[in-house]
Every structure is written in structure tokens, then in C-alpha cells.
Write a protein that holds these residues in place. Structure first.
Motif: not given
Length: 386
Positions: A146-165
């Protein structure tokens, strides 16, 4: 290789290709770490496929395939992503929508994670630590396909659902995406949600085509996606959500789409209280959208789709005009469409009504008959005739 043995009465489900190992079906299993591959065996010792170990809700693993030698490497994931990208070619070539799902777990070949594209800003959502073990090879494969501009993640298995770049490049949130020539604000870094539910795209588009005159009531309004579609269709809207932040998001989306905010009403209120308020004020609507969470708990009430959805319909009926529509939606994966339609029929017993449309997930949310819970979204358009 490690193995898991099924209870005898559950063999058939997995012989037929079921894709998620449920803990209640296990008779015996080796000690395993998250992400470790194992062979699933029937009670008679027959091999039923290769899985990886990953706990999520009541699940303990996801099927990789029937070849017991398969490795979860970049070659494996590149093939998955290339096939997924090809299936979404029409969306990539769309001139009116630039936000959609590019990889949908089990439907695209391997469960445990999804990937969404918001105008070139990609978001991976990880649903188990097991698949997160393969993060590096998955990210490498995404970069190659894929040709994307940025990539982030959400950890749904963590009850706080942290987001990281993940990508070196960043973007300043909120960003603006286009869907069916309408605009919405998106923020990956504000809680577990992003600002819009991409799986309701076709429903929002359908709302824009309804021939209605009187106002629309949007219960559980969140960021007002249904309301933006209705307002662009010429309706005044009444929006209610228990979260104050939701009303700010709704105002932003109205402004983005040059919708006159003076003709839109916003309430921070419990929806059951709102239904009573509308009845007292003799407010009437041509369209009422009911899209509750599967489960919620407040000081006043415990709500679940299975037990309480009918109460929302009963509360909406007195304030719906003759010839008006209810859009009844649920994403409860443990509540089948036949069960949902039976509940609607039972609740409307004695009334004259017509089911005009039954909708599910859009095509980018690819599903599979080998795992029926993947078809979680059920939306029923009901026209009240009396």
C-alpha cells in the motif's frame, strides 16, 4: 508443533471451516504463548488446520489455513494484502469517498486485526496480543503493498485502547475525510473511536435518498454521521447523545458540510429520557435512527440489545409520523438477523408497517460464511403505515 484437542461435540463446526477457536470448545491444549502456531485436532486426533494462539473475548485462536507448514511471514501477509487491495479497486477509483476498510480480518483471510484507510492515513486495529506478535512483518508487508501517508495503530486488546504512531511521518489531527461527497472530522488519538463508523457508509447514503419532509431524530448520535446525511437531504435534525463531546463533533461536521446549525437541535441526555421529553413536547418526526451500543451501563439503567432494544422502538412509535421511517441498527455479533427481525415484528404487533430495506456491511468490510459473527451489522428500515 503444539496442539489443541477439541471436545467431541464441537468437532463438526471446525471440520466445516470455522475460523475462530472458542475456549468453550477446547478439551485439552498444550501450554502456549501468544502468537504461537498450533495444530487444531478433532477428538479422534484428525488434523483440522493450523491456528495461531491469541486470546480475544471468548476466543483462543484464529485459523491460518489447512497447510500445517504455513509460516506467518512477509510473503504470507503480502499475498493477503494484495488480494484485499485488488478487491477494493472500485473504492480506490471512487471520486466521492476516500475513507474505507482495506483489510477486514477473517473476511480477508486471517483474523485478529483490521486496517482502515482515512484519505491515505492508515490505522491498524489489533484485537489480540497473538497477532500483535507479528506486528513487524505485517507492517513491512503493508509498506510493500500500500502507498500510504502515515500509519497508526490502536491496541484494542488493551482496555485503555492506546494509540501509537508507527510511521516516521505524522499528521496533525483532526483530519478531514470525504464520504459520498460529504465531509467528516477524524481523530485517531481521541479515545477508542475515530470520529465515524466506516461500516455505516451505505446506510448514510441510503438516508440521503429518502423522500421525507419532517425532522429527523438521531438517538445515540455520536458524531452525527446520520444527521449530516439527513440534513443534506433537506431535513432538520434533533440529535441526542449522553456524551457532551459528541455534540462538539456534530457541530464540527455540520460546519464542514455548510449545514445551517440553527435548524439542528442538540441534546446531552439519556435517550430514554429524550423519548419521554419528545412525547411530552408533542414533537413528531419523519425519521428516527436508533443505533445503540450492544451493551451499556449507567447509574439509571443497564442496557443490552437482546434485552432492551424493544423499549427504544416502543418509545419511538408515539413520536413517529404516519409514513415515517425507523432505521433500526445493531452491531451485536451474538444477535442474528432473524432474531433481530423477530424482535421488531413482536414489538410492532398490531401496527401496520413495512420493512423497506435490510442492509449489512459495505463491501470493503468483507465477511465469510466460515465465521458468521463477522456479519455483525444489521440495519432494518421500517416504514410505519398506520
Amino acid at each position: 508443533m503444539k496442539k489443541v484437542v477439541l471436545k467431541h461435540k464441537h468437532d463438526k463446526k471446525y471440520r466445516d471451516g470455522y475460523l475462530v477457536l472458542e475456549e468453550a470448545d477446547i478439551f485439552d491444549m498444550d501450554t502456549m504463548n501468544e502468537g504461537e502456531r498450533f495444530v487444531l485436532k478433532a477428538s479422534d486426533g484428525t488434523d483440522l488446520g493450523l491456528f495461531y494462539f491469541g486470546r480475544q473475548n471468548r476466543g483462543a485462536g484464529y485459523k491460518i489455513g489447512d497447510n500445517l507448514e504455513t509460516k506467518l511471514d512477509t510473503h504470507f501477509f503480502k499475498l493477503l494484502f494484495e488480494a484485499a487491495k485488488e478487491e477494493r479497486e472500485s473504492l480506490y477509483n471512487s471520486g466521492h469517498t476516500n475513507a474505507f476498510r482495506v483489510y477486514n480480518g477473517e473476511g480477508d483471510g486471517l483474523g485478529g486485526f483490521t486496517v482502515d484507510d482515512y484519505d491515505g492515513h492508515f490505522l491498524i486495529q489489533w484485537y489480540s496480543k497473538g497477532i500483535y506478535h507479528y506486528k513487524d512483518v505485517i507492517v513491512e508487508s503493508l509498506q510493500e503493498v500500500f502507498d500510504y501517508k502515515t500509519l497508526y495503530e490502536k491496541l484494542r486488546f488493551d482496555k485503555n485502547v492506546p494509540t501509537h504512531r508507527i510511521s516516521e511521518e505524522a499528521v496533525e489531527f483532526p483530519i478531514i475525510i470525504t464520504e459520498n461527497d460529504l465531509f467528516y472530522t477524524i481523530n485517531f488519538e481521541e479515545g477508542p473511536m475515530t470520529g465515524i463508523f466506516l461500516d455505516q457508509r451505505d446506510v448514510r447514503n441510503k438516508i440521503m435518498s429518502l423522500d421525507l419532509k419532517k425532522p429527523m431524530l438521531n438517538l445515540f448520535a455520536y458524531s452525527g454521521g446520520f444527521s449530516v446525511a439527513a440534513a443534506k437531504n433537506g431535513l432538520e435534525t434533533v440529535n441526542v447523545d449522553i456524551a457532551k463531546r459528541s455534540l462538539e463533533l456534530i457541530e464540527q461536521n455540520f460546519a464542514l458540510n455548510e449545514i445551517n446549525i440553527d435548524k439542528q437541535l442538540l441534546y446531552t441526555m439519556d435517550v430514554f429520557d429524550m423519548l419521554k421529553y419528545c412525547a411530552r413536547k408533542k414533537m413528531l418526526f419523519d425519521l428516527i435512527v436508533i443505533d445503540p451500543p450492544s451493551f451499556s451501563r449507567s447509574k439509571k439503567k443497564r442496557f443490552s440489545v437482546k434485552d432492551n432494544y424493544h423499549e427504544l422502538i416502543e418509545g419511538a412509535l408515539p413520536i413517529l409520523n404516519r409514513g415515517g421511517y425507523m432505521v433500526l441498527s445493531t452491531n451485536a455479533s451474538n444477535y442474528s438477523l432473524p432474531q433481530f427481525k423477530k424482535m421488531i415484528h413482536d414489538t410492532l404487533a398490531g401496527r401496520e408497517y413495512e420493512i423497506t430495506d435490510v442492509m449489512g456491511l459495505p463491501k470493503d468490510f468483507k465477511t465469510t460464511n466460515s465465521y458468521k459473527p463477522s456479519k455483525y451489522l444489521k440495519v432494518v428500515f421500517v416504514k410505519i403505515l398506520d
